[in-house]
Design an enzyme around this catalytic site. Structure first.
Site, mmCIF file in Angstrom:
data_model
loop_
_atom_site.group_PDB
_atom_site.id
_atom_site.type_symbol
_atom_site.label_atom_id
_atom_site.label_comp_id
_atom_site.label_asym_id
_atom_site.label_seq_id
_atom_site.Cartn_x
_atom_site.Cartn_y
_atom_site.Cartn_z
ATOM 1 N N LYS A 86 62.913 48.944 63.597
ATOM 2 C CA LYS A 86 63.673 49.359 62.411
ATOM 3 C C LYS A 86 62.922 50.530 61.787
ATOM 4 O O LYS A 86 61.678 50.508 61.726
ATOM 5 C CB LYS A 86 63.738 48.163 61.455
ATOM 6 C CG LYS A 86 64.560 48.375 60.192
ATOM 7 C CD LYS A 86 64.590 47.060 59.390
ATOM 8 C CE LYS A 86 65.495 47.123 58.177
ATOM 9 N NZ LYS A 86 65.627 45.805 57.506
ATOM 10 N N SER A 161 70.332 44.216 56.563
ATOM 11 C CA SER A 161 70.055 45.632 56.676
ATOM 12 C C SER A 161 69.451 46.058 58.018
ATOM 13 O O SER A 161 69.431 47.254 58.318
ATOM 14 C CB SER A 161 69.098 46.050 55.557
ATOM 15 O OG SER A 161 67.820 45.462 55.747
ATOM 16 N N SER A 185 67.839 39.962 55.948
ATOM 17 C CA SER A 185 68.194 41.096 56.809
ATOM 18 C C SER A 185 67.827 41.000 58.278
ATOM 19 O O SER A 185 68.211 41.864 59.063
ATOM 20 C CB SER A 185 67.594 42.374 56.243
ATOM 21 O OG SER A 185 68.375 42.803 55.165
HETATM 22 N N1 GLN Z 1 71.230 41.820 51.642
HETATM 23 C C1 GLN Z 1 70.012 41.668 50.898
HETATM 24 C C2 GLN Z 1 69.819 42.836 49.972
HETATM 25 O O1 GLN Z 1 70.622 43.733 50.016
HETATM 26 C C3 GLN Z 1 68.834 41.484 51.822
HETATM 27 C C4 GLN Z 1 68.232 42.742 52.311
HETATM 28 C C5 GLN Z 1 67.030 42.524 53.177
HETATM 29 O O2 GLN Z 1 66.727 41.417 53.584
HETATM 30 N N2 GLN Z 1 66.327 43.612 53.449
HETATM 31 O O3 GLN Z 1 68.902 42.869 49.200
#
Ligand code: GLN
Length: 499
Positions: A86, A161, A185
């Site tokens: 990532k 994400s 994520s």
């Molecule tokens: N969907 C969550 C957020 O937008 C988790 C994001 C993540 O785990 N990086 O904060």
């Protein structure tokens, strides 16, 4: 794409399978990397997973693995295996953007822990993959550069994400990828693409060189097709690191052995309220129930657990993650890294850099975070969230005193349709309802393929979420291994017929 049903006993061409090809001399590491680079060239225009591919560097590193093998040196567990990171992990030789224009053009001067550890195990980092900007989002749509596609359905999102990590593995471009999980994520995109995704205990993997979103919640997490691959990556990445004071100095277990251990006699706490929640899609509920029935058949005791604080999870998470994000992202001022948009004076330069550099979701979170940390709102918001977090954490620990893991859905629905009405932020945030508690409490949690849902005419994968005790990755991987073996859902590839 194949249209036949998957074979129950055929080996899954995962990371450990490719490592065995190299170790046993069936293929050279260079051949393995060339084959995957070719797939990236052919398929990434449709997959939209990669932001940067390091063809030359990857082939050089593969050649080094082949030389080591020829010299009779011991090969690491990922020797010759292509891995995608990532683009939130800093890499010395490759640009690192965090999916944000504000870091466009930035090439870090060092390799972080993830890049070093994976390379140390023989893994070949082939490139950097897309994400929601700084990890903020659930659909991959908040990337400034590329929105990854879901191979299971052209009408649905891949999940975020860590959207590029999921897409890269699910499209077969690499057998394994690393994501990050601040509030779900890794688990959520894994669930949307029929992969295994693990968020370890907070501190199990060093965060050195992982660009911070919310430091008290962030953890790196492996994503791959099998539980064994994820366990292998965890073994490589886990452990203390002098560059991260929050990394835990506790022994790293043999996680690969854990994923084959029998589960008879283990206990799973069923979070009924989450499974029975009205918002949960019936096929998501059925998949979770089928996975639990499979565990019960394998000798796992199921007990019901109550988690009364569930309504507090999302608000607590969003106050804390925004507060930490506002603070962490203050460093992007155009003076030190990446992009600078010049103004008449220093203040205007910083303002223009941040206004043009950050996308709308990141700006929203900085504003919310700055508000909840203001002197006159601090106690009502940030202070209250810190107190709620302690309560949530104590409640999960109490529930886990009676069982080895908690079981609940990853999210109420399968993958997000592209054609939905534009989400208001709160609707998007509520999708995280079942994942954020593990981060707030610092507990390990994973998603393992459990079944499929039919939604808007598409067949979409569904994961079972298991949340373990602090440093209880071993039992968690054992339970996930059992679900994988019994259900076999993870064997199915996009385009396969139902077995
Ligand atoms: N969907 C969550 C957020 O937008 C988790 C994001 C993540 O785990 N990086 O904060």
């Amino acid at each position: 794409m194949s249209t036949t049903a998957p074979q129950a006993d055929a080996p899954v061409e995962g990371a450990t399978w490719w490592a065995a090809r190299v170790r046993e001399g069936d293929m050279s590491a260079v051949e393995v990397i060339e084959r995957h680079l070719e797939r990236i060239r052919e398929r990434d225009a449709a997959a939209r997973a990669f932001l940067f591919v390091d063809e030359k560097g990857a082939l050089e590193r593969a050649a080094a693995v082949d030389r080591a093998r020829a010299d009779g040196a011991a090969l690491g567990p990922l020797a010759g295996v292509p891995v995608a990171l990532k683009d939130l992990f800093v890499t010395k030789s490759m640009p690192t953007t965090a999916g944000s224009r504000i870091l466009e053009g930035y090439v870090p001067p060092y390799d972080g822990h993830a890049a070093l550890a994976l390379a140390g195990a023989g893994g070949v980092i082939v490139g950097k993959v897309t994400l929601d900007e700084f990890g903020m989002g659930s659909a991959g749509e908040h990337s400034s550069f590329a929105v990854a596609e879901n191979p299971w359905s052209a009408d649905h999102r891949v999940g975020g994400s860590s959207s590029g990590s999921a897409a890269a593995v699910a499209h077969g471009l690499v057998p394994a990828a690393l994501g990050t999980d601040t509030g779900g994520s890794v688990r959520w995109p894994a669930s949307c693409t029929n992969l295994v995704g693990l968020k370890p205990t907070y501190g199990r993997i060093s965060r050195h060189g992982m660009i911070a979103f919310a430091s008290s919640l962030d953890q790196a997490g492996p994503m791959a097709r099998t539980v064994e691959d994820v366990a292998t990556m965890l073994s490589i990445l886990a452990g203390p690191d002098r560059h991260d004071a929050t990394s835990l100095d506790t022994p790293v277990e043999d996680y690969v052995a854990s994923c084959r251990e029998p589960v008879r006699g283990r206990t799973v706490g069923v979070v009924r309220r989450a499974i029975d929640d009205d918002r949960v899609h019936p096929d998501v509920r059925a998949s979770v129930q089928r996975a639990l029935a499979a565990l019960a058949d394998a000798g796992v005791a199921l007990v019901d657990v109550e988690l009364p604080s569930m309504d507090l999870w999302v608000p607590t998470y969003y106050v804390i993650c925004c507060a930490e994000a506002a603070s962490n992202l203050a460093r992007y001022d155009g003076m030190r890294y990446g992009r600078r948009v010049a103004g008449a004076d220093l203040a205007e330069t910083i303002e223009r850099t941040r206004t043009e550099g950050f996308g709308p979701e990141v700006q929203r979170r900085i504003l919310v975070g700055t508000f909840v940390l203001r002197k006159d709102s601090y106690d009502a918001y940030y202070g209250a969230a810190v107190r709620a977090r302690a309560r949530i954490s104590a409640e999960l620990d109490r529930a886990l005193a009676t069982c080895d893991a908690l079981a609940l859905p990853v999210s109420p629905e399968p993958a997000i349709p592209k054609a939905r009405e534009a989400d208001d932020p709160v609707t998007a945030y509520l999708r995280d309802v079942f994942t954020v508690a593990a981060n707030l409490a610092g507990l390990p949690a994973l998603s393992v393929p459990a079944g499929f849902a039919t939604s808007d005419g598409a067949t979409l994968p569904v994961g079972l979420q298991l949340v373990g005790r602090r440093l209880g990755e071993g039992p968690l991987l054992s339970l996930a291994g059992a679900v994988e073996r019994i259900l076999g859902a993870g064997r199915r590839r996009p385009g396969d017929k139902a077995p």
